[in-house]
Design an enzyme around this catalytic site. Structure first.
Site, PDB file in Angstrom:
ATOM      1  N   ASP A 267      -2.822   2.540  -6.081  1.00 33.54           N
ATOM      2  CA  ASP A 267      -1.805   2.615  -5.035  1.00 33.54           C
ATOM      3  C   ASP A 267      -1.757   1.421  -4.110  1.00 33.54           C
ATOM      4  O   ASP A 267      -1.123   1.474  -3.062  1.00 33.54           O
ATOM      5  CB  ASP A 267      -1.997   3.903  -4.226  1.00 33.54           C
ATOM      6  N   GLU A 268      -2.421   0.334  -4.500  1.00 36.42           N
ATOM      7  CA  GLU A 268      -2.448  -0.833  -3.623  1.00 36.42           C
ATOM      8  C   GLU A 268      -2.398  -2.075  -4.484  1.00 36.42           C
ATOM      9  O   GLU A 268      -2.933  -2.066  -5.595  1.00 36.42           O
ATOM     10  CB  GLU A 268      -3.820  -0.906  -2.938  1.00 36.42           C
TER      11      GLU A 268
ATOM     12  N   ASP B 149       0.860  -1.175   0.000  1.00 32.78           N
ATOM     13  CA  ASP B 149       0.000   0.000   0.000  1.00 32.78           C
ATOM     14  C   ASP B 149       0.905   1.237   0.000  1.00 32.78           C
ATOM     15  O   ASP B 149       1.694   1.431   0.920  1.00 32.78           O
ATOM     16  CB  ASP B 149      -0.891  -0.031   1.259  1.00 32.78           C
TER      17      ASP B 149
END
Lengths: 366, 402
Positions: free
Chosen positions: B112-113, B14
């Protein structure tokens, strides 16, 4: 704090600092102008952190102090004031009262302590240059700064000073503009890339005078002092391309033309050049120059131009806008266009009055 | 209890304050300032919400999804920036290349993960923690951005772990310790426990995941319904058998070749790289794209895999340009490491719109001739297949210097 100034002085100084206030994407406190009163003078500062302008005027300081007031509102208000004295008093740093004529205006500002400090620079390397010369250099080459965000370093102007010359260079990879002026005595060597926005701000703020502006250059900041004005800007970080290598040295075929008629012709051809990257065709031979443009299914245009030319017959294509901008920037009655081949860079230099401008334009493939 | 034949190793990666971090990277002068990425605050009257707040802004009470006007009020010295999706997507693509260098089993969640199943990477890179360290340092190197990683035997526990000690955290939950790891945590951390479910659980006297795990499933079923009750009970025990499902949407155009025998022979590497470059360039031209960043992938004998990137300026769809950039990188690899190579690959990343009209470049080669040759080759390939034509010798590095 409390000061007495005039509408004329206040609106001028506010307008100067307002240019650095960004209308978007800023810290709330930066929507304000920092206003400081001390030692018989009033200083107004605006900044968006990348660029800042600080302007000073003399004023009657009844009580020194500072505040930060909403830039746009303040500017709009002061502009409407009647000529004459304006009194500004501030309580608790944020409560401002402005009196002009019979009007009383109360404005709530921000705490001046929240306003970012104007950078103080280690005044290491500097060059001095009359503001009129600096303005002329910017005007002669700012137009060819790259608009391409991926070409970061080309989004500014290279400023280079050595003991004899000061040089400003811009390029967008397709054309290049260079202006060279003699240095003032004792010139230090500097080299930096000034962002386009700072160039624009300088042309807005400086007046063309003989008074020298001092440009201090540090590793990442430019600091310009001119009279009571101070401007700082972040510098672009990176390697500016080796401009000298693309300035043609051996272009042998000289074409000399009157600048104004050539501009007129290009303006006439431009509407029909709009499609293919603004391409206009140059057919040049000993008979003269034939300029033409064509857009499929719309129309075509051509016109002959009187020129002196003694080289081989050649057909080239140029982006009309590049030519027009360079011809206008030359500011000379006549232009010399030095050619080599149809696919190698052309060099434009002024004839008659030489203001130090050199323009290189890469042709298009016809 | 679990029918899985062997234990898996899952990473949840993350990125920390991703949008804000990308903005700071572009504008270092913003570093340390409270940053709020979101809709236009319009001087405090804006109606949108906060997308991301930097830790500095969070310290002042700003949260994601908060009205932007509230953030404006909370944060008078905050820097308000609009959402610049293309910039975040470009960084995201770089991050995904790091993931893909480690394992093909990557399941991205937004920009973003991602979940990574690194079970099979364990032999080559090391255990989960080693993989996590590799991911963190490779992302840092490739993008300058910081992430938090959770390592566990399943997706749920890995996700909880990555979130536990942000930023820049690495939390490993060894297999078998899931239950004790989760026990003290708030039930709100369980997937599917929203405000309503949380209130119901709290009414039952269940505050922590441990307390929930100790409850009979029938209690939970009564409070939350049969299905939700069972699911939460399973999660609370630290069990989750959902697989990492790779997303096949291409973020780049790449080709790679595994050598029949491991090699460091310059000629054969050049030849292979030249072919890969031509293939990638051909694909780019087919899509009207140009490559702005080239990635070289290389795997040593023994399977250790790395990537290196190199920006191309201007962006190019011309094989020899891609070759030259890739060869520069590969040469540096050969110089720095004496091992033989098992695989090389080239990918075009940072895709830009294809080469512009006909304007000549001042700081470049005469592109016209090259472009015409490309077009001719493309026509032949389109008709007769990709292997129908190759550049002479396929050693573009020897072409006339331009």
């Amino acid at each position: 704090m409390k000061i007495v100034s005039t509408k004329a002085d206040l609106s001028r100084v506010i307008a100067l600092a307002l240019g650095a206030v960004s209308t978007k994407n800023v810290m709330p406190v930066l929507t304000n102008l920092l206003i400081e009163a001390r030692d018989h003078s009033l200083t107004v500062t605006g900044t968006d952190l990348e660029l800042g302008v600080r302007a000073k005027i003399s004023a009657e300081v009844v009580q020194p102090g500072s505040t930060a007031l909403p830039a746009k509102k303040l500017s709009e208000l002061v502009r409407t004031f009647e000529e004459g004295d304006v009194e500004l008093s501030v309580k608790d740093g944020v409560k401002a009262e402005i009196r002009s004529g019979r009007a009383t205006i109360k404005l709530t500002g921000a705490q001046p302590e929240d306003y970012p400090a104007f950078p103080t620079l280690r005044k290491e390397r500097s060059i001095k240059i009359p503001s009129e010369t600096l303005l002329a250099m910017i005007r002669r080459c700012a137009f060819s700064v790259s608009q391409d965000e991926t070409r970061y370093i080309l989004q500014g102007a290279l400023l280079q000073g050595d003991p004899t010359k000061i040089r400003m260079v811009t390029t967008d990879g397709h054309r290049l503009s260079m202006v060279e002026k003699d240095a003032t005595a004792g010139q230090e060597a500097v080299s930096c890339v000034i962002p386009a926005k700072a160039l624009q701000e300088l042309t807005r703020i400086l007046e063309p005078k003989e008074d020298a502006a001092t440009l201090y250059v540090t590793e990442n900041q430019l600091f310009v002092e001119w009279g009571d004005l101070a401007i700082f800007s972040r510098l672009l970080d990176g390697q500016f391309p080796n401009y000298d290598q693309v300035i043609p040295k051996k272009n042998e075929h000289k074409l000399v033309a009157e600048t104004a008629p050539l501009i007129a012709v290009l303006n006439r051809m431009s509407p029909l050049a709009a499609d293919k990257g603004n391409s206009v065709k140059f057919l040049v031979n000993e008979d003269g120059l034939q300029v033409s443009a064509a857009t499929a299914e719309i129309g075509e245009a051509s016109e002959s131009v009187d020129v002196d030319y003694s080289g081989p017959s050649m057909t080239l294509a140029f982006n009309a806008r590049y030519l027009l901008e360079a011809l206008k920037a030359l500011g000379s009655e006549r232009v010399e266009i030095r050619l080599n081949t149809a696919l190698s860079p052309a060099l434009l230099t002024p004839l008659g009055s030489d203001d130090g401008g050199r323009y290189v334009i890469m042709p298009m493939r016809a | 209890m679990n029918a899985t034949p062997r234990s898996r190793t899952i990473l949840h990666v993350d990125m920390d304050q991703f949008y804000a971090a990308v903005e700071v990277k572009r504008r270092p002068e913003l570093k340390g300032l409270p940053l709020i990425v979101g809709s236009d605050p319009k001087g405090g009257r804006g109606r949108g919400v906060v997308s991301t707040a930097s830790y500095e802004a969070r310290a002042l009470g700003v949260r994601s999804a908060m009205p932007i006007s509230t953030a404006w009020r909370l944060c008078p010295r905050g820097v308000f920036l609009p959402v610049d999706m293309p910039a975040y997507a470009a960084e995201s693509a770089r991050i995904h290349r790091v993931f893909e260098a480690l394992t093909p089993l990557v399941e991205p969640i937004g920009l973003d993960e991602a979940f990574l199943d690194v079970t099979d990477s364990a032999l080559l890179v090391g255990d989960g923690e080693a993989c996590a360290r590799r991911v963190r340092s490779d992302i840092l190197e490739a993008t300058g951005l910081v992430c938090s990683v959770g390592v566990a035997a399943n997706k749920f526990v890995a996700k909880v772990a990555s979130d536990l000690r942000k930023p820049a955290a690495l939390v490993v939950v060894p297999p078998g310790t899931e239950r004790e790891f989760l026990a003290p945590l708030d039930v709100g951390r369980l997937w599917g426990v929203g405000r309503v479910a949380e209130a119901r659980l709290k009414a039952l006297g269940v505050r922590t995941i441990g307390e929930l795990a100790r409850r009979p499933e029938s209690d939970l079923a009564r409070a939350l319904g049969q299905a939700a009750g069972r699911r939460l009970a399973t999660l609370a025990r630290g069990e989750d058998d959902r697989a990492v499902v790779p997303d096949r949407a291409a973020v780049s155009l790449g080709r790679e070749t595994t050598f029949e025998t491991d090699t460091r022979d310059a000629e054969s590497l050049r030849r292979t790289l030249g072919e890969l470059a031509e293939d990638v360039a051909f694909r780019l031209r087919l899509r009207g794209l140009a490559c702005a960043t080239l990635q070289l992938k290389y795997r040593f004998e023994g399977f250790e895999t790395h990537t290196r990137q190199r920006p191309l300026s201007p962006a190019s769809d011309h094989g020899p340009d891609l070759f030259r950039a890739g060869w520069e990188e590969l040469r540096a690899v050969l110089k720095a490491d004496a091992r033989r190579l098992r695989l090389v690959g080239l990918s075009a990343m940072g895709l830009a719109p294809g080469a512009e009209a006909e304007q000549g470049e001042l700081f470049g080669a005469d592109r016209g001739r090259l472009r015409r040759a490309d077009a001719a080759m493309d026509a032949i390939r389109a008709r007769h297949g990709e292997d129908a034509i190759r550049r002479g010798g396929q050693i573009p590095g020897r072409e006339r210097p331009s």
